[in-house]
Design a protein around this motif. Structure first.
Motif, mmCIF file in Angstrom:
data_model
loop_
_atom_site.group_PDB
_atom_site.id
_atom_site.type_symbol
_atom_site.label_atom_id
_atom_site.label_comp_id
_atom_site.label_asym_id
_atom_site.label_seq_id
_atom_site.Cartn_x
_atom_site.Cartn_y
_atom_site.Cartn_z
ATOM 1 N N ALA A 35 0.845 -1.195 0.000
ATOM 2 C CA ALA A 35 0.000 0.000 0.000
ATOM 3 C C ALA A 35 0.878 1.242 0.000
ATOM 4 O O ALA A 35 0.660 2.188 0.752
ATOM 5 C CB ALA A 35 -0.941 0.006 1.200
ATOM 6 N N GLY A 36 1.897 1.205 -0.859
ATOM 7 C CA GLY A 36 2.750 2.368 -1.044
ATOM 8 C C GLY A 36 2.289 3.144 -2.255
ATOM 9 O O GLY A 36 1.079 3.307 -2.489
ATOM 10 N N ALA A 37 3.242 3.614 -3.061
ATOM 11 C CA ALA A 37 2.888 4.435 -4.218
ATOM 12 C C ALA A 37 2.006 3.676 -5.198
ATOM 13 O O ALA A 37 0.913 4.124 -5.554
ATOM 14 C CB ALA A 37 4.166 4.923 -4.896
ATOM 15 N N LEU A 38 2.471 2.516 -5.657
ATOM 16 C CA LEU A 38 1.672 1.734 -6.599
ATOM 17 C C LEU A 38 0.374 1.247 -5.959
ATOM 18 O O LEU A 38 -0.708 1.379 -6.534
ATOM 19 C CB LEU A 38 2.479 0.535 -7.106
ATOM 20 N N GLY A 39 0.482 0.672 -4.770
ATOM 21 C CA GLY A 39 -0.672 0.051 -4.145
ATOM 22 C C GLY A 39 -1.814 1.014 -3.870
ATOM 23 O O GLY A 39 -2.988 0.684 -4.094
ATOM 24 N N THR A 40 -1.502 2.220 -3.371
ATOM 25 C CA THR A 40 -2.580 3.158 -3.056
ATOM 26 C C THR A 40 -3.276 3.649 -4.314
ATOM 27 O O THR A 40 -4.493 3.819 -4.333
ATOM 28 C CB THR A 40 -2.056 4.370 -2.252
ATOM 29 N N SER A 41 -2.510 3.852 -5.369
ATOM 30 C CA SER A 41 -3.115 4.282 -6.632
ATOM 31 C C SER A 41 -3.981 3.177 -7.220
ATOM 32 O O SER A 41 -5.097 3.418 -7.699
ATOM 33 C CB SER A 41 -2.023 4.688 -7.620
ATOM 34 N N ILE A 42 -3.483 1.944 -7.165
ATOM 35 C CA ILE A 42 -4.252 0.801 -7.669
ATOM 36 C C ILE A 42 -5.562 0.654 -6.909
ATOM 37 O O ILE A 42 -6.643 0.566 -7.488
ATOM 38 C CB ILE A 42 -3.431 -0.498 -7.541
ATOM 39 N N VAL A 43 -5.460 0.614 -5.586
ATOM 40 C CA VAL A 43 -6.639 0.284 -4.791
ATOM 41 C C VAL A 43 -7.674 1.412 -4.838
ATOM 42 O O VAL A 43 -8.879 1.155 -4.814
ATOM 43 C CB VAL A 43 -6.233 -0.074 -3.341
ATOM 44 N N GLU A 44 -7.233 2.664 -4.943
ATOM 45 C CA GLU A 44 -8.209 3.746 -5.059
ATOM 46 C C GLU A 44 -8.963 3.644 -6.381
ATOM 47 O O GLU A 44 -10.196 3.795 -6.420
ATOM 48 C CB GLU A 44 -7.541 5.114 -4.952
ATOM 49 N N THR A 45 -8.249 3.378 -7.473
ATOM 50 C CA THR A 45 -8.913 3.251 -8.772
ATOM 51 C C THR A 45 -9.914 2.104 -8.768
ATOM 52 O O THR A 45 -11.045 2.237 -9.257
ATOM 53 C CB THR A 45 -7.866 3.029 -9.878
ATOM 54 N N LEU A 46 -9.529 0.962 -8.208
ATOM 55 C CA LEU A 46 -10.433 -0.188 -8.186
ATOM 56 C C LEU A 46 -11.629 0.067 -7.276
ATOM 57 O O LEU A 46 -12.754 -0.355 -7.591
ATOM 58 C CB LEU A 46 -9.674 -1.441 -7.742
ATOM 59 N N LEU A 122 -7.739 -12.066 -8.622
ATOM 60 C CA LEU A 122 -6.607 -11.381 -9.252
ATOM 61 C C LEU A 122 -5.695 -10.826 -8.164
ATOM 62 O O LEU A 122 -6.169 -10.379 -7.124
ATOM 63 C CB LEU A 122 -7.128 -10.226 -10.132
ATOM 64 N N ILE A 123 -4.384 -10.867 -8.421
ATOM 65 C CA ILE A 123 -3.405 -10.269 -7.514
ATOM 66 C C ILE A 123 -2.755 -9.080 -8.208
ATOM 67 O O ILE A 123 -2.336 -9.183 -9.364
ATOM 68 C CB ILE A 123 -2.312 -11.284 -7.107
ATOM 69 N N MET A 124 -2.665 -7.960 -7.498
ATOM 70 C CA MET A 124 -2.023 -6.755 -8.030
ATOM 71 C C MET A 124 -0.722 -6.490 -7.275
ATOM 72 O O MET A 124 -0.687 -6.510 -6.039
ATOM 73 C CB MET A 124 -2.950 -5.554 -7.888
ATOM 74 N N ASP A 125 0.321 -6.208 -8.022
ATOM 75 C CA ASP A 125 1.644 -5.952 -7.462
ATOM 76 C C ASP A 125 1.790 -4.480 -7.098
ATOM 77 O O ASP A 125 1.862 -3.620 -7.969
ATOM 78 C CB ASP A 125 2.704 -6.365 -8.495
ATOM 79 N N GLY A 126 1.846 -4.216 -5.790
ATOM 80 C CA GLY A 126 2.135 -2.869 -5.316
ATOM 81 C C GLY A 126 3.387 -2.867 -4.464
ATOM 82 O O GLY A 126 3.558 -2.007 -3.598
ATOM 83 N N THR A 127 4.280 -3.841 -4.697
ATOM 84 C CA THR A 127 5.456 -4.023 -3.848
ATOM 85 C C THR A 127 6.625 -3.188 -4.337
ATOM 86 O O THR A 127 6.566 -2.540 -5.376
ATOM 87 C CB THR A 127 5.874 -5.503 -3.804
ATOM 88 N N ASP A 128 7.724 -3.248 -3.575
ATOM 89 C CA ASP A 128 8.920 -2.484 -3.943
ATOM 90 C C ASP A 128 10.166 -3.370 -3.994
ATOM 91 O O ASP A 128 11.270 -2.868 -3.959
ATOM 92 C CB ASP A 128 9.150 -1.332 -2.958
ATOM 93 N N ALA A 199 -2.115 3.200 -14.106
ATOM 94 C CA ALA A 199 -3.156 3.322 -15.131
ATOM 95 C C ALA A 199 -3.171 2.073 -16.003
ATOM 96 O O ALA A 199 -4.241 1.519 -16.321
ATOM 97 C CB ALA A 199 -2.915 4.563 -15.981
ATOM 98 N N HIS A 200 -1.985 1.596 -16.373
ATOM 99 C CA HIS A 200 -1.908 0.366 -17.171
ATOM 100 C C HIS A 200 -2.332 -0.847 -16.350
ATOM 101 O O HIS A 200 -3.084 -1.706 -16.835
ATOM 102 C CB HIS A 200 -0.483 0.174 -17.693
ATOM 103 N N GLN A 201 -1.848 -0.934 -15.106
ATOM 104 C CA GLN A 201 -2.193 -2.086 -14.280
ATOM 105 C C GLN A 201 -3.707 -2.187 -14.070
ATOM 106 O O GLN A 201 -4.286 -3.269 -14.197
ATOM 107 C CB GLN A 201 -1.500 -1.995 -12.918
ATOM 108 N N THR A 202 -4.343 -1.090 -13.717
ATOM 109 C CA THR A 202 -5.774 -1.140 -13.404
ATOM 110 C C THR A 202 -6.628 -1.287 -14.656
ATOM 111 O O THR A 202 -7.717 -1.887 -14.598
ATOM 112 C CB THR A 202 -6.204 0.093 -12.595
ATOM 113 N N ALA A 203 -6.169 -0.766 -15.801
ATOM 114 C CA ALA A 203 -6.904 -0.989 -17.050
ATOM 115 C C ALA A 203 -6.897 -2.473 -17.397
ATOM 116 O O ALA A 203 -7.933 -3.051 -17.774
ATOM 117 C CB ALA A 203 -6.294 -0.176 -18.183
ATOM 118 N N GLU A 204 -5.739 -3.114 -17.246
ATOM 119 C CA GLU A 204 -5.649 -4.551 -17.494
ATOM 120 C C GLU A 204 -6.515 -5.322 -16.496
ATOM 121 O O GLU A 204 -7.168 -6.299 -16.852
ATOM 122 C CB GLU A 204 -4.186 -5.008 -17.385
#
Length: 343
Positions: A35-46, A122-128, A199-204
């Protein structure tokens, strides 16, 4: 509670998605690791898109340096040093109260992942870090779950959708595609790179969850926003028949104890995480009281963690026994401090 019938109307008017696709999203369960940079952006969009069940797992807490790019968090979260999983859940529930949001303060390893993937689509990668990604890769293939890899540093980003049994896995790609060695600690990062990756991750993700796998990119996407460079790469040739993760004789090497790390230098931080070799559960109030009685540092606590300031070093202790040692990247030094206070 007020419900608005047209909440997703603009999304449903997008012809490839429609009402049926929106209903599929509502019935989906997505696991977001980090739930860092990638994770927060992903989860908010979803969450805003109406994905019905989101599970977030993260080991860290909010700091001031996060606010530049980790979009769910506030200054108050940083002041309180709230765990990112807790702060994210609170914000997401204010954004969409109609979906289920589970959050877990944990360092995700094999046992934790085995629990978290149950019932997930589905699993989304928000790791570092690649240690965790390779764990995700093995577990995803073991359980035949799609997952979407993403990474970014500086102005560069990369993403790829991995479908067990169809595409190369991350282990295959590591042998053939340069995935970069810099971190946000060495090269910094701009928030636009994060936003482009997610944007690419969540569109996919929406293509998969809404029942449109034919619309997937099927290519590895990489870009550098500062240099105005954009590349899509067909990587089907990278799939290895003898890959221990996705080949004919799978051994899932990153699920074995010999490949599990107990210490990590955290990305972008002068910090070492130390994770006990066996599960333990600390009474945080008792821990704070014990450290206070030592008279060796400043102790601050909230319901989720204890902070112990020692001159140039600061230790942050979680209930699962993990300790973040701030002020050093030297693992032996961090371990010495850990053992001094926690045996």
């Amino acid at each position: 509670m007020q419900h608005t019938g047209d909440r997703y109307s603009r999304q449903e008017r997008f012809a490839p998605l429609g009402r049926e696709g929106q209903q599929r999203l509502a019935g989906s369960h997505v696991l977001i690791i980090g739930a860092g940079a990638l994770g927060t952006s992903i989860v908010e969009t979803l969450a805003r898109s109406g994905v019905g069940h989101l599970t977030i797992a993260d080991r860290d807490y909010v700091e001031w340096s996060n606010l530049q790019r980790q979009q769910l968090f506030s200054e108050e979260d940083a002041r309180r040093r709230l765990p990112k999983a807790v702060a994210a859940k609170q914000r997401l529930e204010a954004i969409n109260s109609e979906i289920v949001i589970d959050s877990h303060i944990m360092d995700v390893r094999v046992d934790e992942l085995e629990e978290l993937v149950r019932g997930v689509d589905l699993i989304m990668d928000g790791t570092d870090n690649f240690d965790t990604r390779l764990l995700i890769n093995d577990l995803a293939h073991k359980h035949d779950l799609p997952w979407i890899y993403g990474g970014c540093v500086g102005s560069y980003g990369i993403t790829y959708t991995i479908l067990p049994g169809k595409t190369p896995c991350l282990n295959c790609l590591l042998g053939t595609v340069p995935l970069g060695g810099d971190t946000c600690d060495t090269a910094g990062i701009i928030p636009q790179a994060v936003q482009m990756v997610t944007a690419h991750q969540t569109a996919e993700a929406m293509k998969l969850l809404s029942g449109h796998p034919e619309a997937l990119s099927n290519k590895l996407v990489s870009f550098d926003l500062w240099r105005n460079e954009w590349i899509t790469i067909g990587v089907d040739h990278a799939k290895m028949e003898d890959c221990p993760t996705c080949g004919h004789q799978r051994t899932y090497p990153y699920l074995s104890a010999s490949n599990l790390e107990k210490t990590d230098v955290l990305c972008g931080r002068d910090t070492v995480q130390i994770r006990p070799g066996s599960k333990r559960f600390l009474d945080l109030a008792e821990t704070a009281d014990r450290l206070s009685k030592l008279g060796e540092g400043i102790v601050d606590a909230n319901p989720f963690l204890v902070s112990f300031q020692l001159e140039s070093k600061r230790m942050v202790i979680f209930a699962d026994g993990r300790v973040l040692v701030h002020g050093t990247k030297d693992i032996p030094e961090a371990r010495s401090l850990y053992h001094r206070y926690f045996g």
